[in-house]
Each structure stands twice: as structure tokens, then as C-alpha cells.
Design a protein around this motif. Sequence first.
Motif, PDB file in Angstrom:
ATOM      1  N   ARG A 234     -50.330 -18.652  30.678  1.00 32.74           N
ATOM      2  CA  ARG A 234     -51.771 -18.323  31.438  1.00 32.74           C
ATOM      3  C   ARG A 234     -51.668 -19.671  29.634  1.00 32.74           C
ATOM      4  NH1 ARG A 234     -52.673 -13.251  27.823  1.00 32.74           N
ATOM      5  NH2 ARG A 234     -54.561 -14.164  26.454  1.00 32.74           N
ATOM      6  N   GLU A 235     -53.152 -20.440  29.648  1.00 27.50           N
ATOM      7  CA  GLU A 235     -52.980 -21.367  28.798  1.00 27.50           C
ATOM      8  C   GLU A 235     -54.419 -20.712  27.488  1.00 27.50           C
ATOM      9  OE1 GLU A 235     -55.347 -24.960  30.992  1.00 27.50           O
ATOM     10  OE2 GLU A 235     -53.280 -24.424  31.516  1.00 27.50           O
ATOM     11  N   SER A 236     -53.949 -20.690  26.224  1.00 32.22           N
ATOM     12  CA  SER A 236     -55.041 -20.276  25.618  1.00 32.22           C
ATOM     13  C   SER A 236     -55.895 -21.748  24.859  1.00 32.22           C
ATOM     14  CB  SER A 236     -54.830 -19.375  24.541  1.00 32.22           C
ATOM     15  OG  SER A 236     -53.757 -17.979  25.441  1.00 32.22           O
ATOM     16  N   LEU A 237     -57.084 -21.607  23.923  1.00 30.74           N
ATOM     17  CA  LEU A 237     -58.178 -22.409  23.509  1.00 30.74           C
ATOM     18  C   LEU A 237     -57.281 -22.509  22.500  1.00 30.74           C
ATOM     19  CD1 LEU A 237     -59.298 -25.504  23.637  1.00 30.74           C
ATOM     20  CD2 LEU A 237     -61.415 -23.472  24.199  1.00 30.74           C
ATOM     21  N   LEU A 238     -57.209 -23.501  21.675  1.00 23.05           N
ATOM     22  CA  LEU A 238     -57.246 -23.416  20.070  1.00 23.05           C
ATOM     23  C   LEU A 238     -58.130 -24.509  19.847  1.00 23.05           C
ATOM     24  CD1 LEU A 238     -54.104 -22.733  20.714  1.00 23.05           C
ATOM     25  CD2 LEU A 238     -52.794 -24.557  18.692  1.00 23.05           C
ATOM     26  N   ALA A 239     -58.358 -23.863  17.898  1.00 24.12           N
ATOM     27  CA  ALA A 239     -59.579 -24.599  17.568  1.00 24.12           C
ATOM     28  C   ALA A 239     -59.091 -25.789  16.495  1.00 24.12           C
ATOM     29  CB  ALA A 239     -59.765 -23.438  15.863  1.00 24.12           C
ATOM     30  N   SER A 240     -60.270 -26.778  17.013  1.00 26.00           N
ATOM     31  CA  SER A 240     -59.997 -27.669  16.969  1.00 26.00           C
ATOM     32  C   SER A 240     -58.760 -28.645  15.950  1.00 26.00           C
ATOM     33  CB  SER A 240     -60.991 -28.891  17.056  1.00 26.00           C
ATOM     34  OG  SER A 240     -61.909 -28.611  16.142  1.00 26.00           O
ATOM     35  N   ASP A 241     -59.621 -27.677  14.476  1.00 26.14           N
ATOM     36  CA  ASP A 241     -59.064 -27.843  13.585  1.00 26.14           C
ATOM     37  C   ASP A 241     -57.603 -26.658  12.788  1.00 26.14           C
ATOM     38  OD1 ASP A 241     -60.272 -25.066  13.316  1.00 26.14           O
ATOM     39  OD2 ASP A 241     -60.868 -26.282  11.009  1.00 26.14           O
ATOM     40  N   ALA A 243     -53.357 -25.534  12.981  1.00 28.71           N
ATOM     41  CA  ALA A 243     -52.825 -25.833  13.284  1.00 28.71           C
ATOM     42  C   ALA A 243     -51.596 -25.587  14.533  1.00 28.71           C
ATOM     43  CB  ALA A 243     -51.317 -25.417  12.872  1.00 28.71           C
ATOM     44  N   PRO A 244     -51.365 -26.388  15.818  1.00 29.15           N
ATOM     45  CA  PRO A 244     -50.870 -27.538  14.705  1.00 29.15           C
ATOM     46  C   PRO A 244     -51.606 -28.142  16.223  1.00 29.15           C
ATOM     47  CG  PRO A 244     -49.414 -27.001  16.923  1.00 29.15           C
ATOM     48  CD  PRO A 244     -50.540 -25.716  16.829  1.00 29.15           C
ATOM     49  N   ALA A 245     -53.077 -28.356  16.283  1.00 31.03           N
ATOM     50  CA  ALA A 245     -54.022 -29.182  17.215  1.00 31.03           C
ATOM     51  C   ALA A 245     -54.105 -30.530  16.332  1.00 31.03           C
ATOM     52  CB  ALA A 245     -55.069 -28.281  17.586  1.00 31.03           C
ATOM     53  N   PRO A 246     -54.378 -30.249  15.289  1.00 32.55           N
ATOM     54  CA  PRO A 246     -54.874 -32.057  14.441  1.00 32.55           C
ATOM     55  C   PRO A 246     -53.618 -32.889  15.192  1.00 32.55           C
ATOM     56  CG  PRO A 246     -54.845 -30.404  13.110  1.00 32.55           C
ATOM     57  CD  PRO A 246     -54.795 -29.772  14.100  1.00 32.55           C
ATOM     58  N   GLU A 247     -52.324 -31.956  14.795  1.00 34.88           N
ATOM     59  CA  GLU A 247     -51.240 -32.941  15.121  1.00 34.88           C
ATOM     60  C   GLU A 247     -51.004 -33.695  15.926  1.00 34.88           C
ATOM     61  OE1 GLU A 247     -46.218 -32.287  13.661  1.00 34.88           O
ATOM     62  OE2 GLU A 247     -47.528 -30.914  14.043  1.00 34.88           O
ATOM     63  N   LEU A 248     -51.592 -32.620  17.146  1.00 33.72           N
ATOM     64  CA  LEU A 248     -51.039 -32.866  18.294  1.00 33.72           C
ATOM     65  C   LEU A 248     -52.188 -34.332  18.378  1.00 33.72           C
ATOM     66  CD1 LEU A 248     -50.714 -29.410  20.183  1.00 33.72           C
ATOM     67  CD2 LEU A 248     -48.855 -30.850  19.912  1.00 33.72           C
ATOM     68  N   THR A 249     -53.754 -33.718  18.936  1.00 40.75           N
ATOM     69  CA  THR A 249     -54.321 -34.837  18.743  1.00 40.75           C
ATOM     70  C   THR A 249     -54.010 -36.642  18.435  1.00 40.75           C
ATOM     71  OG1 THR A 249     -55.774 -34.605  16.742  1.00 40.75           O
ATOM     72  CG2 THR A 249     -55.957 -33.380  19.013  1.00 40.75           C
ATOM     73  N   ALA A 250     -53.272 -36.124  17.415  1.00 37.84           N
ATOM     74  CA  ALA A 250     -53.109 -38.157  16.724  1.00 37.84           C
ATOM     75  C   ALA A 250     -51.655 -37.537  16.979  1.00 37.84           C
ATOM     76  CB  ALA A 250     -52.613 -37.752  14.951  1.00 37.84           C
ATOM     77  N   ALA A 327     -65.657 -28.225  19.293  1.00 31.28           N
ATOM     78  CA  ALA A 327     -65.851 -26.968  18.193  1.00 31.28           C
ATOM     79  C   ALA A 327     -65.653 -25.645  19.906  1.00 31.28           C
ATOM     80  CB  ALA A 327     -67.042 -27.168  17.255  1.00 31.28           C
ATOM     81  N   LYS A 328     -64.629 -25.507  18.781  1.00 28.25           N
ATOM     82  CA  LYS A 328     -64.290 -23.615  19.433  1.00 28.25           C
ATOM     83  C   LYS A 328     -65.808 -22.612  19.461  1.00 28.25           C
ATOM     84  CE  LYS A 328     -60.940 -20.079  19.799  1.00 28.25           C
ATOM     85  NZ  LYS A 328     -59.605 -19.442  19.374  1.00 28.25           N
ATOM     86  N   ARG A 329     -66.022 -22.114  20.460  1.00 24.37           N
ATOM     87  CA  ARG A 329     -67.210 -20.937  20.753  1.00 24.37           C
ATOM     88  C   ARG A 329     -66.931 -19.777  21.440  1.00 24.37           C
ATOM     89  NH1 ARG A 329     -72.168 -24.507  24.060  1.00 24.37           N
ATOM     90  NH2 ARG A 329     -72.606 -26.573  21.727  1.00 24.37           N
TER      91      ARG A 329
END
Length: 422
Positions: A234-241, A243-250, A327-329
Motif C-alpha cells: 500500500r502507499e499512503s499520501l503525505l501532506a506536502s509540508d 516530513a520528509p516530503a519537503p526534503e524528498l521534493t528538493a 494540498a492534501k485534502r
Amino acid sequence: MSHQRPVVVLVDAYTSGKYLLPEFTALGADVVHVQSTTELMSSMPEPDLSGYAARILHEDLAKTVEQLLPYAPVRVLAGQEPGVLLADALSGALGLPMNDGGLSEARRDKYRMTEALQAAGLHCPAQLSSGDVEQLVGWARDRGFPVVVKPRRSAAGDGVHICAGEAEVRAAAAAVLGSETIYGEANPEALVQSYLSGTEYVVDMVSHEGRRYVCGVWEYRKRLLPSGRNIYDRESLLASDEAPAPELTAYVDRALDALGVRFGPTHAEVIVTPEGPALVEVGCRIAGNMHPGFHDLCAGANQATLTALAVLRPEQFLDRHADRQYAKRSEAVCCTTATELDGTVDRVDERVAAEIAALDTVYRFDLKIAPGGRIRPTVDLYSSTMRIFMSAASMADIDRDYQRIDQLKEQVYRLRVAEGAR
């Protein structure tokens, strides 16, 4: 041949590539499909090609270019992974906007991909590619275990083995070298890489002129089998802000620059190790588990719609989406079910399927095998049996329904009984 409407070319629009056609059509374009192989690939569901303005069977580059010229296409895109190299080649021959042609192989071949990242100074695994099993075993012995053995140009977990010792490396390398990829390509070499310890994530983006929109960051949960296969769960959605989403996107932004990606959708898989993010691989196409309606619901946008917008209305994409993120809804999970069943599907138990579809958090429920189809124990994404998109305000609600799905999954497909067993 004169066209009032712009024409877009899709190469190998398998699986989620099917969602690109209606998006381009909705924005006023006609779409031509190019099939890169003589026969449709049996490893993936057969695509519906009825809605395309034309269908071209690729034989050689010059002939395909000649067939496409009368349509004056504005862009050529890969519908799914096997179409990446041909889409690049056609784009170059037709003089269309494209990613760096000199790095085309690095966007398809995992060994060259990692080499490109190493050259750019990005954290990534150590590796060796060879057609000699004992050379691969020796490298792993010197490097230390565990290691990962895989094909250089496959996808969806095909042929990927996590190996804890020499015997496992020897068996895994021999298996890769003695087989074809899920796309029917030979494996003249196998790739061995150092094992990346940590949690794996997905980062999906759409780019135009090197500027990107982040469509989603998802956390993977996989299930390691005794065979060493690490299968999707399974895969689960993180909020864009979160952690570690900001580090991953960069990190992925830098990786895409290193791979010459300036246009189109990308699907990156990254492991966060103690030393930081490290790329597993990136595909220059939309994510295999992407569904437009589901992603709009939980993340406010989706790769298919944004890809069409970037191609046909680039100013609008740059103005409204470039350099931004989702933006995670809601809480959101996409799960793919594994099986131990082995045989031919006689029928689908509609009562069980209806119970799964009726669960409160289930947004969409896709059966991957039709009656008469072959079902076998799951070893990769394409041998999973169902894909289920789930959304809710609470992850506890999703977890509750996920447990019920796990209880029901082996009851959905009913197998044919062998003649001698009747």
C-alpha cells in the motif's frame, strides 16, 4: 493532411497511460497512438485504442516519423515505461520539445541513471553491472550484504531480489540473466546495488521548461517475501509540508535536473536512508497507480490533467501550477493485493467483490484479472490481483477497511477445477 486541432502522440499507453487520451481530447487535441512492439505486451492489460485518431505500429524510426509527419504533432509522450526511449527518439527526429536527448538512456536504464546521479553529486547506491554471475557475486561479497539484484531496464518490481548472501546473489543474477523483462527485452547484464536501508516514498511531478508541480508524495509499505521479493502492499499520501516530503521534493528536483528532465510527468521512487534521500529509480511517465478522480479528491490535482495542460496550454500551467505543490485534502491509500492462488480464473465471486466495493472508505475497486485469465502467486506489481483506492477523513477508518479487504481478497477469484479433480 491538414488538422484544425493540435495532435499529440502517445507511445505505449498501457495501464494508467489510458488516462492521458481523454485529458488531451478535453483540451481540444487529437491523439495518435504509437505501439513500440509488434504485438501488444502480454504482461500488461490490453489498452483500449478505439478513441485514437490513428494507430501506428512502430517498425523503424524513419518509417514511423514518415507516418507521423502529416499529423504535424505538437508533442510526443510516453504513455508508460516501455515507450520512454521511442518517445524521445521520435521527439528528436520531429524537432519537438523534449528532455535532454543525450541522457535518454539514463532515464530508462537504472545503471546509467545512477551514474548520472553520481556525476551530479547526489546520494545514491553503489553498483556494478555485469553479465558474469561470479563477478556480481564477488562485488557483493566485497561490498557486504544485503545487496539488491535487478534488471537494468524493467519496472514494477520485476526481477528485483534482496539478497543476504552469496548463494542468493548467484541465484538472483542467474535468474535475471536467464529471463526477459516484463517488456520482452533480454537481460544481457544484471545490476547489483548496495542495499538502501530506510522507508521508501514516491514523488510524482509534472514539468514544463524545467519548472515543476509536485502532484503527490506517498509513503510505500511493501511486504518482503521469503524468496527475497519485496512486493507492493500500500502507499499512503503525505501532506506536502509533512516530513520528509519537503526534503524528498528538493532531492527529486535535483535528480530530475541531473537526468535532463525538462518536460512531462515523472514518477520517482526514493528511499530515505540515514545519510539522506537516495533515488531507487524514476520513470518519465505518469504513475502506474494514478487515477484522475481519486487524485483530484485527495490531492486537488492529478498528473494526467496537468500533463495535458502543460502541453496544450503551457502559459496556464506555468502561471497556475509551476513551482507549486499539492494540498492534501483527505487521508488516502492505494493498495494492491497479493495472492498465493495459482491457476485459471473461472469466475469472480460478485458477492465478495460487492462487499469490498461497498466498504465506506473505498473510492474505486479495480479487478486486474478477468475470467479465463491466469492468476499466479504475486511476485511484482503486475502479478497483484486487485487495486483499491481508499479515502477518508481518518486513517483509522482506512485501516479498518484494509483489514477487511485482507480477509476477503483470496475469495474474490474462483479458480477452475482441473478435470481430474472433479
